[in-house]
Every structure is written in C-alpha cells, then in structure tokens.
Design an enzyme around this catalytic site. Structure first.
Site, mmCIF file in Angstrom:
data_model
loop_
_atom_site.group_PDB
_atom_site.id
_atom_site.type_symbol
_atom_site.label_atom_id
_atom_site.label_comp_id
_atom_site.label_asym_id
_atom_site.label_seq_id
_atom_site.Cartn_x
_atom_site.Cartn_y
_atom_site.Cartn_z
ATOM 1 N N CYS A 2 0.743 -1.167 0.148
ATOM 2 C CA CYS A 2 -0.046 -0.065 -0.101
ATOM 3 C C CYS A 2 0.998 1.188 -0.135
ATOM 4 O O CYS A 2 2.112 1.256 0.408
ATOM 5 C CB CYS A 2 -0.939 -0.065 1.120
ATOM 6 S SG CYS A 2 -1.830 -1.436 1.474
ATOM 7 N N ARG A 27 5.068 0.271 -6.671
ATOM 8 C CA ARG A 27 4.921 -0.531 -5.468
ATOM 9 C C ARG A 27 3.990 -1.857 -5.670
ATOM 10 O O ARG A 27 3.972 -2.778 -4.987
ATOM 11 C CB ARG A 27 4.610 -0.081 -4.306
ATOM 12 C CG ARG A 27 5.503 1.214 -3.859
ATOM 13 C CD ARG A 27 4.840 1.973 -2.943
ATOM 14 N NE ARG A 27 4.319 1.471 -1.575
ATOM 15 C CZ ARG A 27 5.089 1.332 -0.533
ATOM 16 N NH1 ARG A 27 6.351 1.748 -0.358
ATOM 17 N NH2 ARG A 27 4.466 0.669 0.689
ATOM 18 N N TRP A 74 -2.812 -2.778 -1.514
ATOM 19 C CA TRP A 74 -2.471 -4.046 -1.934
ATOM 20 C C TRP A 74 -3.234 -5.068 -0.905
ATOM 21 O O TRP A 74 -2.669 -4.859 0.131
ATOM 22 C CB TRP A 74 -0.930 -4.089 -1.933
ATOM 23 C CG TRP A 74 -0.266 -5.370 -1.809
ATOM 24 C CD1 TRP A 74 -0.049 -6.136 -0.710
ATOM 25 C CD2 TRP A 74 -0.075 -6.217 -2.797
ATOM 26 N NE1 TRP A 74 0.249 -7.334 -1.085
ATOM 27 C CE2 TRP A 74 0.351 -7.608 -2.514
ATOM 28 C CE3 TRP A 74 -0.075 -6.124 -4.438
ATOM 29 C CZ2 TRP A 74 0.782 -8.726 -3.386
ATOM 30 C CZ3 TRP A 74 0.375 -7.010 -5.208
ATOM 31 C CH2 TRP A 74 0.712 -8.429 -4.629
ATOM 32 N N ASN A 100 -1.844 1.826 5.950
ATOM 33 C CA ASN A 100 -0.664 0.590 5.324
ATOM 34 C C ASN A 100 -0.457 -0.160 6.602
ATOM 35 O O ASN A 100 -0.465 0.311 7.792
ATOM 36 C CB ASN A 100 0.462 1.248 4.950
ATOM 37 C CG ASN A 100 0.353 2.274 3.465
ATOM 38 O OD1 ASN A 100 -0.731 2.141 3.055
ATOM 39 N ND2 ASN A 100 1.599 2.530 3.289
ATOM 40 N N GLY A 101 -0.500 -1.390 6.365
ATOM 41 C CA GLY A 101 -0.253 -2.207 7.504
ATOM 42 C C GLY A 101 -1.386 -3.189 7.985
ATOM 43 O O GLY A 101 -2.172 -3.528 7.227
ATOM 44 N N GLU A 483 17.795 -24.049 -4.323
ATOM 45 C CA GLU A 483 17.331 -22.666 -4.397
ATOM 46 C C GLU A 483 18.722 -21.624 -4.664
ATOM 47 O O GLU A 483 18.551 -20.872 -5.555
ATOM 48 C CB GLU A 483 16.634 -22.376 -3.244
ATOM 49 C CG GLU A 483 16.214 -20.638 -3.078
ATOM 50 C CD GLU A 483 15.277 -20.343 -4.339
ATOM 51 O OE1 GLU A 483 14.833 -21.012 -4.953
ATOM 52 O OE2 GLU A 483 14.899 -19.135 -4.442
ATOM 53 N N LYS A 487 18.837 -19.499 -7.992
ATOM 54 C CA LYS A 487 19.179 -18.127 -7.990
ATOM 55 C C LYS A 487 20.200 -17.689 -9.151
ATOM 56 O O LYS A 487 20.209 -16.844 -9.788
ATOM 57 C CB LYS A 487 19.210 -17.431 -6.696
ATOM 58 C CG LYS A 487 17.788 -17.482 -5.882
ATOM 59 C CD LYS A 487 17.021 -16.401 -6.313
ATOM 60 C CE LYS A 487 15.880 -16.671 -6.703
ATOM 61 N NZ LYS A 487 15.010 -17.581 -6.393
ATOM 62 N N GLU A 490 19.528 -18.068 -12.758
ATOM 63 C CA GLU A 490 18.475 -17.100 -13.132
ATOM 64 C C GLU A 490 18.962 -15.632 -13.526
ATOM 65 O O GLU A 490 18.656 -15.283 -14.522
ATOM 66 C CB GLU A 490 17.184 -16.991 -12.179
ATOM 67 C CG GLU A 490 16.299 -18.027 -12.271
ATOM 68 C CD GLU A 490 15.215 -17.471 -11.166
ATOM 69 O OE1 GLU A 490 15.559 -17.552 -9.964
ATOM 70 O OE2 GLU A 490 14.060 -17.404 -11.568
ATOM 71 N N HIS A 506 27.891 -40.508 -6.587
ATOM 72 C CA HIS A 506 26.995 -41.580 -7.121
ATOM 73 C C HIS A 506 27.214 -41.037 -8.994
ATOM 74 O O HIS A 506 26.289 -41.405 -9.446
ATOM 75 C CB HIS A 506 25.517 -41.776 -6.996
ATOM 76 C CG HIS A 506 25.506 -42.508 -5.440
ATOM 77 N ND1 HIS A 506 26.098 -43.791 -5.355
ATOM 78 C CD2 HIS A 506 25.291 -42.071 -4.452
ATOM 79 C CE1 HIS A 506 25.900 -44.152 -4.121
ATOM 80 N NE2 HIS A 506 25.567 -43.103 -3.563
ATOM 81 N N LYS A 605 7.972 -12.886 -14.890
ATOM 82 C CA LYS A 605 7.672 -12.941 -13.349
ATOM 83 C C LYS A 605 6.767 -14.026 -13.123
ATOM 84 O O LYS A 605 6.625 -14.771 -12.288
ATOM 85 C CB LYS A 605 7.277 -11.590 -12.710
ATOM 86 C CG LYS A 605 6.906 -11.700 -11.261
ATOM 87 C CD LYS A 605 8.074 -11.637 -10.411
ATOM 88 C CE LYS A 605 7.950 -11.707 -9.078
ATOM 89 N NZ LYS A 605 8.947 -12.332 -8.161
HETATM 90 O O1 M6R Z 1 4.175 -17.185 -8.949
HETATM 91 P P1 M6R Z 1 4.725 -18.489 -8.681
HETATM 92 O O2 M6R Z 1 5.372 -18.630 -7.281
HETATM 93 O O3 M6R Z 1 3.747 -19.741 -9.050
HETATM 94 O O4 M6R Z 1 6.063 -18.901 -9.418
HETATM 95 C C1 M6R Z 1 6.796 -19.990 -9.586
HETATM 96 C C2 M6R Z 1 7.930 -19.915 -10.398
HETATM 97 O O5 M6R Z 1 7.747 -19.412 -11.842
HETATM 98 C C3 M6R Z 1 8.824 -18.971 -9.756
HETATM 99 O O6 M6R Z 1 9.287 -19.249 -8.520
HETATM 100 C C4 M6R Z 1 10.273 -18.724 -10.705
HETATM 101 O O7 M6R Z 1 10.878 -20.004 -10.449
HETATM 102 C C5 M6R Z 1 11.087 -17.723 -9.922
HETATM 103 N N1 M6R Z 1 11.676 -16.868 -11.331
HETATM 104 C C6 M6R Z 1 12.016 -17.897 -9.070
HETATM 105 O O8 M6R Z 1 13.070 -16.971 -8.909
#
Ligand code: M6R
Length: 610
Positions: A2, A27, A74, A100-101, A483, A487, A490, A506, A605
């Site tokens: 927000c 935002r 939001w 907000n909050g 993870e 990162k 990506e 293995h 995204k």
């Molecule tokens: O919106 P979602 O969490 O469902 O999205 C899932 C994946 O597309 C998302 O986590 C993707 O792997 C990101 N780019 C990770 O950083």
C-alpha cells in the site's frame, strides 16, 4: 504494497494526490482512492483496478479543495474491490482514513464497536480505526487526541493519515512499524509512505518513529508521542531522483526485496498467534475436523515455490507424522497421483496465477482432495478457487527472481505444519509455543545475515570468472542448495547444479575439477558431519569450497576457502536464514557480470503458459 499520500494547503489538492498516487504505482496495488476535505462533508472516490479507473471517477471533484489524502491498496484483508479500497469512512462520513499495515486485533475491536452500533462498510482490518476514532471524538476528543487514544488500543503495524471535516486543513498521521514521512514548507503540509510521492514538492522531510503522531497543517507540523509530549522526528534529506527513490535507494528492486525479508517475515507472522499461544490461521476455510481427517499431504508448486515446499517437508513430516509428497506442478497434474478426499493438497505460488500450479490445483479438486493455497496475491485465481487460502504478506515482488516471497512461503508452511500438529495431537501445546517463539526470532536473524552483505560481495568477486558451480546440502540443506543454484542460473547465467551432498559420489563428482566452485550448506544440522565428509571429497579433487556456516563454528569454517557466516537457528527453520547469503551471492555475481538482475533474460515474473 500500500501507498499513502496526503497534502494540505495546496491550492488544489487533487492533482497533487493523483500525481503522488501515480508515483506510488511501482509498489504494486489493486485499488486506489482519494478523500478531499470539502466543506462539512468529505468527498471520497475509490476504485478497484488501475489508477486510470480512479482518474475516470474524479471528474466531478469539488474544485480547488486544498486538503486531502490518497491511497493505493495491496489487499491483505478483504478482496480488492471498491468497498475495500481506501479511504475508509466512519459512520457519519465526516472522517476519512487511509492505512498501510495490518491491525492484528481488529476482530475483537470491530465486534465491540458493532455492538455499540457502528456500521462497517468493508471487510478490511483498517476500517476499525475509523470507527475507533469516531467513538473517541463522540466523547469530546479533537482529531489528534482521538487518534492517539485509538492507537493505544490497537496491536499490529500501521501508517495512517486521517482527515476530518471539523478541521478541514488538518491531516493527522501516525505510524508503528510501517514507514511514514511528513513535512511542511511554504504554506503546504505533506504526508507520504514513500519518498517518490513527495519528490518535487519538498526537499526536506521527517521520518516518523514508532508511535509518533504528526499534526500536519499548511506550512507547519507538530509531532508528539502517544502521551502527547512533543518530540523531534528524524530529518531526511530528499536528494534522490525518482528511479532511486522507487528502489528505496537500492540499486535494484531485487536487492531492495532481499533487504525487505525481515519485514516480509514479520508481516507474515503478524496476528497469527492467539493470546494463549495457539495459532490463528483465520483464512483456513477448512474446519478443524476436516483437517484432522487428513491422512496425506502433497505440496505442489513451480520453481522457487516448489523449493519452499521441499524445505518445509521436513517440518511437516516431523511435527505432524503425516506422509508428505512434494511435487512439481507440471508433473503432478499429469501423473495420476494417489489422491482422495482425505488428501490435503497445498499449492504454493507467489502470484497465485502460475498456470501449471493453477491447473494442478484444479485437478486435485476434481480428484476430490482438499485444496489449500499459500500465495502472496490476494484474490488471485488460485486464492479464489481453493478450498482455503493462507496469504503470505511479503508485499509485491517486482524483481523476477523470487526472494522475500520464498522465505515468507517457508514460514507460512511451517506455521501450517504447527497448526496441523496441534490439531492432530502430535505436538504438545508447549512444544508448539516453543517453535512459534523460535519462528519469531527469524526476522532478526535474517537481518543479521543481511548485515554481512559486504563480505558476500567479496566472495562473489573472488569467484565471478568461474563457469561451473555446485550447491550441495543434506536434509533441509538440500532444498537450500537447489534454491541457491536456481538463483545463480536465473540472474547470473552461470551453470549451477543443486545436489543432495550424499548423492555426488554416485555420478556428478566426475564433473568436479580444479576451480569448480562447490557451495555447501554446512550449518549445524544433525547431518553436519556427513556434509563435511562430502565437502572433503570435493576438496580433494581441487574444488574451491564456499561454506554456509553457523556463527562461531570455526572447525567447519576451516574446511572452506570462503565462509558465508549466518546466525544459528533451529535446524528445521534454518532454510529461512541459510538461503539469504545465497541470494546475495547470486546477486553480486550477476552484478559483477553486468546483468540486469530485475529482468533476467528469457524469464517472466508470472508464467501463464504451460
Ligand atoms: O508465482 P509462482 O510462485 O507460482 O511462480 C513460480 C515460479 O515461476 C517462480 O518461483 C520462478 O521460479 C522464479 N523466477 C524464481 O525466482
């Protein structure tokens, strides 16, 4: 997240408010509104959707009104529609408030106020503040004193701005936890949640501190504490340009979001705990008996959300003694899994719109399962279609790489696991309370881990020429490794493989050669010795070893070429802390290569195609 803007003393408040709202758009928001102090009543317009909807609705605003407040919302409590958009009014329509909050204790407060005859027009937690202030003013308080009194009664996080037709040039603003900036100059007074909204209007402003209340009038302001004593707020010099201001002074949204993780965790935990120490997961629309009846759990998601499920599995199994399967959504929906009416399928998604996860949820419903969704976007498709929904409250995530939503998902899954364990009687209430206490320590630990960013950037510089990375871990360290590797792929475009440390020998160990970087998750779990044996195996083959190590564990650190120190926490919660240096490592490696971390190539995204 927000946004708030307020102005008084301007020749015409509406254009200032609309410009401020447009500067807050970055935002993320789902609705917006304004209220103008015009004569004895306030003039209010609010609309769901984009700002253009509001622009179309303010054509009949009273001309040249000099005081008003505006808000971009939001959603956290109540769906994103016109009714729930801010400003909210009291019963008389003389008061308008933006917030907000999250007000944690809004339910008991609104019950009390409804009992005293107040009528609520929205499903938000925020509206309760308008009625609390109204009740106090009915007893004779002025606006500022009524606000002060009301804030003593509320628990949670807030930044608010309030106007009242009885004092049409006054804005009363206050904060606890959520930020708020105030300023006054040359016949104008301003209030905003963020610097971008104020740019161009003021060069010096003040950041309110917790439980400070500002009375802002044209050209002047007074700031007091909750007891009415005058205080001096902290001065802020506004010399950022618009782009820097939107990123809160950080170079990129991703870095800003990495640093927002303590707040995202605090907000996700806020209000989930009852006064007696039990959990309140009030958006769970499955009743306790239905949840007790569950005999199997699936957690389903994609990418980083899938890894959150993998990391939380250990806690869910350990605490609930239920069998838990974690599945990639695009596999789950096509593989005819064994699912029936006693199966709980938990969909995890930041956006709530990812088509693979959405379709998997639909299939699960069709197969008769109970479907619960954990997501960050209120009223998203998944949230609307699921039997139950739990919202992470990380705020909008703009960087494509998920960071703050990932740790919030983890914490939400862990809270859910504790809830299930309590219902099933597999944990004593005391044990649940102890775990909840440890959960509440996580924001501070993540903050500490973030404080070491300078050192992580040095490690990144030392490795930025390397083309091959392995991330290894065991038990909860394994999903953290996955993870960390994701990162890196990506945003830094570096080949990185996440692997269970015990599995390397293995096969993949054949790829280790001098110079390969192996990042090991070596915090103090019960399998640390075994992780360290695997680290020795790659060291012996010439790998450069980077280890994530608990503060003070010098003997583990001695096995590494580079150490990423983190504060120690309970093993089952350690993924929340251990992932932080890996996010930073990927970030600094990507920056060293000159990449656009917010918009990495080939990625979207939200992925709404199969
Ligand atoms: O919106 P979602 O969490 O469902 O999205 C899932 C994946 O597309 C998302 O986590 C993707 O792997 C990101 N780019 C990770 O950083």
């Amino acid at each position: 997240m927000c946004g708030i803007i307020g102005v008084t003393g301007s020749g015409d408040a509406l254009p200032v408010l609309m410009e401020g709202l447009s500067r807050l758009e970055y935002r993320g928001y789902d609705s917006a509104g304004v209220a103008l102090a015009a004569g004895t009543q306030l003039w209010t317009r609010k609309r769901a959707g984009k700002l253009a909807e509001l622009v179309a609705a303010v054509g009949d605003a009273p001309a040249r009104t000099s005081c008003g407040i505006g808000h971009t919302r939001w959603a956290t409590h109540g769906r994103p529609d016109d009714r729930n958009a801010h400003p909210h009014a009291d019963c008389s329509g003389a008061l308008a408030l933006v917030h907000n909050g999250i007000i944690e204790n809004y339910l008991p407060l609104s019950d009390e106020l409804a009992g005293a005859g107040h009528h609520f027009a929205s499903d938000t937690d925020s509206e309760v503040l308008a009625h609390l202030i109204e009740a106090r003013m009915a007893e004779g308080d002025g606006l500022a004193d009524a606000v002060r009194h009301c804030l003593k009664a509320v628990k949670g996080a807030f930044a608010i701005a309030v106007v009242h037709s009885s004092e049409p040039d006054l804005i009363v603003a206050a904060r606890r936890v959520s930020p708020l900036i105030v300023g006054a100059a040359e016949g104008v007074g301003l209030v905003a949640s963020d610097i971008p909204a104020l740019l161009g209007h003021i060069s010096e402003c003040f950041a309110l501190e917790d439980d400070q209340i500002a009375e802002v009038r044209p050209g002047s302001m007074v700031v007091t504490d909750l007891d009415g004593n005058e205080v001096t707020p902290s001065r802020l010099k506004v010399d950022w340009d618009l782009e820097a201001a939107e990123k809160g002074g950080y170079e990129d949204f991703m870095l800003k979001e990495i640093h927002e993780q303590p707040k995202a965790l605090t907000d996700t935990l806020l209000g989930r705990l009852q006064p007696d120490g039990t959990l309140r997961l009030d958006e769970v629309r499955l009743d306790d008996d239905e949840l007790r009846d569950v005999d199997k759990v699936f957690v389903v998601g994609c990418g980083t959300s899938y890894y959150a499920g993998l990391a939380a599995r250990y806690a869910i199994e350990h605490w609930t003694r239920l069998p838990v399967e974690i599945d990639i959504a695009s596999e789950f929906r096509y593989r005819d899994p064994v699912v029936d009416s006693r199966t709980l399928v938990i969909g995890v998604s930041q956006s709530g719109e990812t088509i693979d996860t959405l379709q998997a949820m639909r299939e699960a419903k069709r197969w008769g399962a109970k479907v619960l969704v954990i997501c960050n976007v209120v009223d998203s498709s998944m949230a609307r279609e699921a039997d139950a929904v739990l919202y992470t409250r990380a705020g909008p995530e703009i960087g494509v790489a998920a960071t703050k939503t990932h740790v919030s998902q983890l914490v939400m899954l862990q809270l859910l696991a504790l809830h299930l364990a309590r219902l099933r009687g597999t944990m004593y209430p005391d044990e649940v309370r102890t775990m909840v206490r440890v959960l509440h320590e996580l924001p501070a630990k993540v903050e500490e881990a973030l404080g070491r960013d300078g050192h992580v950037s040095e490690v990144a510089l030392a490795c930025h020429q390397v083309r091959d990375f392995f991330y290894i871990g065991r038990h909860v360290g394994y999903p953290v490794a996955l993870e960390g590797a994701l990162k890196l792929k990506e945003i830094a475009y570096i080949r990185a493989e996440g692997y269970p440390a015990g599995e390397l020998k293995h096969g993949p160990i054949a790829l280790i050669e001098p110079g390969t970087v192996v990042v090991g998750i070596a915090t103090g779990g019960h399998l640390l010795d075994k992780v360290l044996s695997n680290v020795s195996e790659v060291r012996a083959r010439g790998a450069t070893v980077v280890l994530v190590v608990d503060d003070g564990d010098e003997s583990t650190a001695a096995l590494a070429d580079h150490v990423l120190w983190v504060p120690q926490t309970h093993e089952l919660f350690s993924p929340v802390v251990d992932v932080v240096p890996l996010q930073l490592l990927a970030y600094f490696l990507a920056k060293a290569r000159g990449n656009d971390v917010d918009k990495p190539r080939n990625l979207a995204k939200t992925v709404t195609v199969e």
